[in-house]
Each structure stands twice: as C-alpha cells, then as structure tokens.
Design an enzyme around this catalytic site. Structure first.
Site, PDB file in Angstrom:
ATOM      1  N   LYS A 105     -36.139 -27.774  15.973  1.00  0.00           N
ATOM      2  CA  LYS A 105     -36.196 -29.176  16.392  1.00  0.00           C
ATOM      3  C   LYS A 105     -36.131 -29.322  17.908  1.00  0.00           C
ATOM      4  CE  LYS A 105     -35.093 -31.411  12.144  1.00  0.00           C
ATOM      5  NZ  LYS A 105     -34.454 -32.421  11.351  1.00  0.00           N
TER       6      LYS A 105
ATOM      7  N   LYS B  18     -42.218 -27.930   5.217  1.00  0.00           N
ATOM      8  CA  LYS B  18     -41.631 -28.643   4.076  1.00  0.00           C
ATOM      9  C   LYS B  18     -41.894 -30.140   4.152  1.00  0.00           C
ATOM     10  CE  LYS B  18     -36.898 -30.177   4.806  1.00  0.00           C
ATOM     11  NZ  LYS B  18     -37.145 -31.518   4.251  1.00  0.00           N
TER      12      LYS B  18
ATOM     13  N   LYS C 107     -39.005 -36.702   4.923  1.00  0.00           N
ATOM     14  CA  LYS C 107     -39.162 -38.155   5.049  1.00  0.00           C
ATOM     15  C   LYS C 107     -39.303 -38.595   6.495  1.00  0.00           C
ATOM     16  CE  LYS C 107     -34.415 -38.590   3.590  1.00  0.00           C
ATOM     17  NZ  LYS C 107     -33.636 -37.858   4.577  1.00  0.00           N
TER      18      LYS C 107
HETATM   19  P1  ATP Z   1     -35.279 -35.402   7.360  1.00  0.00           P
HETATM   20  O1  ATP Z   1     -36.697 -35.145   7.682  1.00  0.00           O
HETATM   21  O2  ATP Z   1     -34.736 -36.630   7.998  1.00  0.00           O
HETATM   22  O3  ATP Z   1     -34.378 -34.187   7.564  1.00  0.00           O
HETATM   23  P2  ATP Z   1     -35.436 -34.765   4.543  1.00  0.00           P
HETATM   24  O4  ATP Z   1     -36.574 -35.263   3.726  1.00  0.00           O
HETATM   25  O5  ATP Z   1     -35.432 -33.333   4.953  1.00  0.00           O
HETATM   26  O6  ATP Z   1     -35.253 -35.732   5.777  1.00  0.00           O
HETATM   27  P3  ATP Z   1     -32.576 -34.705   3.987  1.00  0.00           P
HETATM   28  O7  ATP Z   1     -31.812 -35.971   4.006  1.00  0.00           O
HETATM   29  O8  ATP Z   1     -32.484 -33.796   5.158  1.00  0.00           O
HETATM   30  O9  ATP Z   1     -34.109 -35.059   3.685  1.00  0.00           O
HETATM   31  O10 ATP Z   1     -32.176 -33.882   2.687  1.00  0.00           O
HETATM   32  C1  ATP Z   1     -31.679 -34.490   1.502  1.00  0.00           C
HETATM   33  C2  ATP Z   1     -31.713 -33.498   0.373  1.00  0.00           C
HETATM   34  O11 ATP Z   1     -33.083 -33.313  -0.043  1.00  0.00           O
HETATM   35  C3  ATP Z   1     -31.186 -32.096   0.700  1.00  0.00           C
HETATM   36  O12 ATP Z   1     -30.480 -31.606  -0.434  1.00  0.00           O
HETATM   37  C4  ATP Z   1     -32.433 -31.283   0.960  1.00  0.00           C
HETATM   38  O13 ATP Z   1     -32.228 -29.880   0.705  1.00  0.00           O
HETATM   39  C5  ATP Z   1     -33.398 -31.915  -0.044  1.00  0.00           C
HETATM   40  N1  ATP Z   1     -34.788 -31.814   0.415  1.00  0.00           N
HETATM   41  C6  ATP Z   1     -35.316 -32.394   1.513  1.00  0.00           C
HETATM   42  N2  ATP Z   1     -36.625 -32.116   1.621  1.00  0.00           N
HETATM   43  C7  ATP Z   1     -36.926 -31.332   0.555  1.00  0.00           C
HETATM   44  C8  ATP Z   1     -38.130 -30.698   0.097  1.00  0.00           C
HETATM   45  N3  ATP Z   1     -39.250 -30.819   0.780  1.00  0.00           N
HETATM   46  N4  ATP Z   1     -38.078 -29.980  -1.045  1.00  0.00           N
HETATM   47  C9  ATP Z   1     -36.930 -29.849  -1.734  1.00  0.00           C
HETATM   48  N5  ATP Z   1     -35.761 -30.397  -1.359  1.00  0.00           N
HETATM   49  C10 ATP Z   1     -35.748 -31.139  -0.236  1.00  0.00           C
HETATM   50 MG    MG Z   2     -33.832 -32.546   6.256  1.00  0.00          MG
END
Ligand code: ATP
Ligand code: MG
Length: 329
Positions: A114, A197, A200
C-alpha cells in the site's frame, strides 16, 4: 471450554461478494458449530486509515450490520459490535505499540504494497500501525481463532509475537491466537485483474457489490476478464476462469469438479452468462431481505447496543488487567 472467534469487516466501501464468500458466509456457518463463541465487529477505526466521508462511513457501518443479519449472522448466537464504540480498542493499541518494533511493522507485506505509490515516508502512520490495532482487537477478547484470508495471516503472526512478548515481560496476560483460513482462503479475485484480490476499495467494475442490481451483475460477469483458451477448467495458469469457478461454487455450494463437468465443451460466454444469472438471482432476493432489515432502525440499534455491551464487558476487564500490570491504574 468453548473456542472464541473474533473477526471484523471495514466499512471502507460497498460490501462485495468477496467479503461474503471469504468472511460472512463462514461466520454465519460457524455459529452452528458446537463449542464456538463468535464476535464479529465493524472495523471503523481501521477504515479511517484511508480518507472516508463521515456520513458515508456512518451509513456503511449500519449497512454492514444489516448485511450481517441478512446473511444469517444471528445476534442471539454471535456478538456484533462497532469497534470505535469500545474505547478499549484504541487504548490497548497505544499500550501494545510499546511491544513492537518499527522493523517488525515495516516488514508487513500489506504496508509495503500500500506504500508503493506514496513511498514509505509519505504513508499515513495509522496504516503503518494498523496491525497493532488489529492485535489489540483480538487480544482484548482472548480470541482462540481468527478466521482470515491469506492476506491477513502475517498480521495474526505479529499479534502472536506481541502477545508473547507482553506475557514474557508481565506474566500470562493474553491468550495466543491462531489464524484459521476461511473456506475461500484461496480468495476471490478481481474481475478485471484476476491476479489481484477483489476489494471493496478498488474500482467498481473489479467487484460485484452485494447491492448491485441484477442487470449490473450480469453485465459485470459478461465483461469479466477470461484466460486465453476457452475451456471451463480450474488451473494455476488460468486465474480468471479459476476465480469465476470459485464464485460459481460459492454461490451454489456445488463442487468445482461438478461444475467443470457440467460445462465441458461449453464456452466462456455461456458459463459467464449462467454465473451472472445465478449470482443476480441470489443477491436480488437477499437485497429484499436487506431492505426490510435496514429500514428497521430500532432493531439495528438494539443489536448494536447489546453487542457493544457484551463486548465492552470483556474488553474493559482485559484492559483493566493490562493497566494494572503496567502501573497505569
Ligand atoms: P479493503 O479494500 O478496504 O481492505 P476488503 O474488501 O479487503 O476491503 P476487509 O474489510 O479488508 O475487506 O475484509 C473483511 C473480510 O473479508 C476479511 O475477513 C477478509 O479476509 C475478507 N475478504 C476481503 N476480500 C476478500 C476476497 N477477495 N476474497 C475472500 N475474502 C475476502
Ligand atoms: Mg482488506
């Protein structure tokens, strides 16, 4: 003795099907296993390591609570709470900052990734420090298991190091938590860059949001990147189709082998179209349930205040012990 599970989601964007398949689906399932106590929280203090619009942050926090209820997380079986409403999280973070080095934090892959754009020096200190806040999030509750995606395993390792270091200096205080990989730990990948990956906080066409409309969902899957040949087969050198198969399997609870068999000889076009329709169908019915739950503000507020109160009792007790040991009381 029951095992305690602690896990969180950041209100940093619209919830995606990656969040559902990788986290919420497993959380809901875990409630039906014997011998587990589940704590799920909205990690809004983590979300502010990236600039957030305050009104949107507040709205998304409530949206996630409603989505948890929609996807089957039951407040009678699980504690749902909001991180920022329990001051012990911020307090423990400051204390634990004194049990970790700059070197250890600087090694975190996510921080390095990041910081590529800004460089280390331009990076926000909160982002550098967030693994310590995360360590506090789980150590406060004597968590046994932290269900995480592979991207978070390194942070759980650091939480273990911090806990052990504190225990060595001050006697047994924290339970040493263990990372457990969620069923979809292989991770759901971005639709337009399948080597990254799904997140959001990335661009809208890279993910399917839980509240995307059916037409948009179908379109997004149609446009999803595919690999060079036209066979529906999971393979390490076919990240795009492997990802779409994982999504198909996650939404139908059918095995990948079974799906591959069904689509033998069919092309990507038909497969992506079917996948879009399946996901759109499921999300459409959930969105109706979500709207009803989201409109019932009293219910949401009740869930939060009950969850906060249960979490806070434990968090305060642990923080009290820590402060006592350090001469801060
Ligand atoms: P950000 O981009 O803001 O980090 P994010 O989509 O990665 O958002 P988080 O809030 O960081 O979401 O993660 C919430 C949960 O969702 C965690 O348990 C994380 O491991 C899971 N998670 C996030 N993205 C994925 C993905 N692409 N596949 C599987 N699990 C995911
Ligand atoms: Mg995340």
């Amino acid at each position: 003795m029951s095992k305690r599970v602690v896990s969180g989601i950041k209100p940093s964007g619209e919830l995606t099907i990656g969040n559902y398949l990788g986290a919420m689906k497993g959380w809901a399932a875990n409630q039906h296993k014997d011998g587990y106590e589940n704590f799920f929280f909205i990690a809004n203090l983590h979300a502010i390591t990236v600039k957030q619009d305050p009104e949107l942050l507040r709205k998304r926090t409530m949206d996630i609570v409603a989505w948890l209820l929609t996807s089957g997380v039951d407040p009678n079986r699980s504690v749902i709470f909001i991180q920022s409403m329990i001051p012990a999280h911020s307090e423990i973070c400051w204390i634990l900052n004194n049990y970790v080095t700059m070197g250890e934090l600087g090694k975190m892959t996510q921080f390095k990734d990041k910081s590529q754009k800004t460089g280390r020096e331009g990076q926000i200190a909160g982002l550098f420090d967030y693994p310590v806040l995360m360590a506090g999030d789980v150590l406060l509750y004597d968590a046994d298991e932290i269900p995480v995606g592979v991207d978070q395993v390194q942070h759980v390792e650091l939480a273990r190091t911090i806990a052990q270091r504190f225990n060595n200096s001050h006697g047994e205080t924290f339970k040493i938590p263990k990372a457990t990989l969620t069923e979809n730990s292989s991770r759901i990948m971005s639709l337009n860059e399948p080597e990254k990956k799904m997140s959001k906080s990335e661009s809208q066409d890279s993910y399917v949001a839980m509240d995307d409309k059916p037409e948009a969902i179908i379109k997004k899957f149609k446009r999803a990147v595919t690999d060079s040949d036209n066979t529906i087969k999971k393979a390490t050198d076919k990240p795009a189709i492997s990802n779409l198969l994982a999504i198909y399997s996650g939404f139908t609870d059918r095995s990948i082998e079974e799906i591959e068999k069904e689509y033998e000889g069919a092309g990507y076009g038909k497969f992506k179209n079917d996948l879009g329709e399946i996901v759109a169908g499921v999300l459409d019915s959930w969105q109706k349930r979500f709207s009803e739950i989201r409109e019932d503000n009293d219910r949401i507020q009740n869930v939060i205040s009950e969850g906060n109160s249960k979490a806070e009792t434990l968090a305060k007790e642990k923080l009290g012990i820590v402060k006592d040991k350090l001469g801060l009381h």
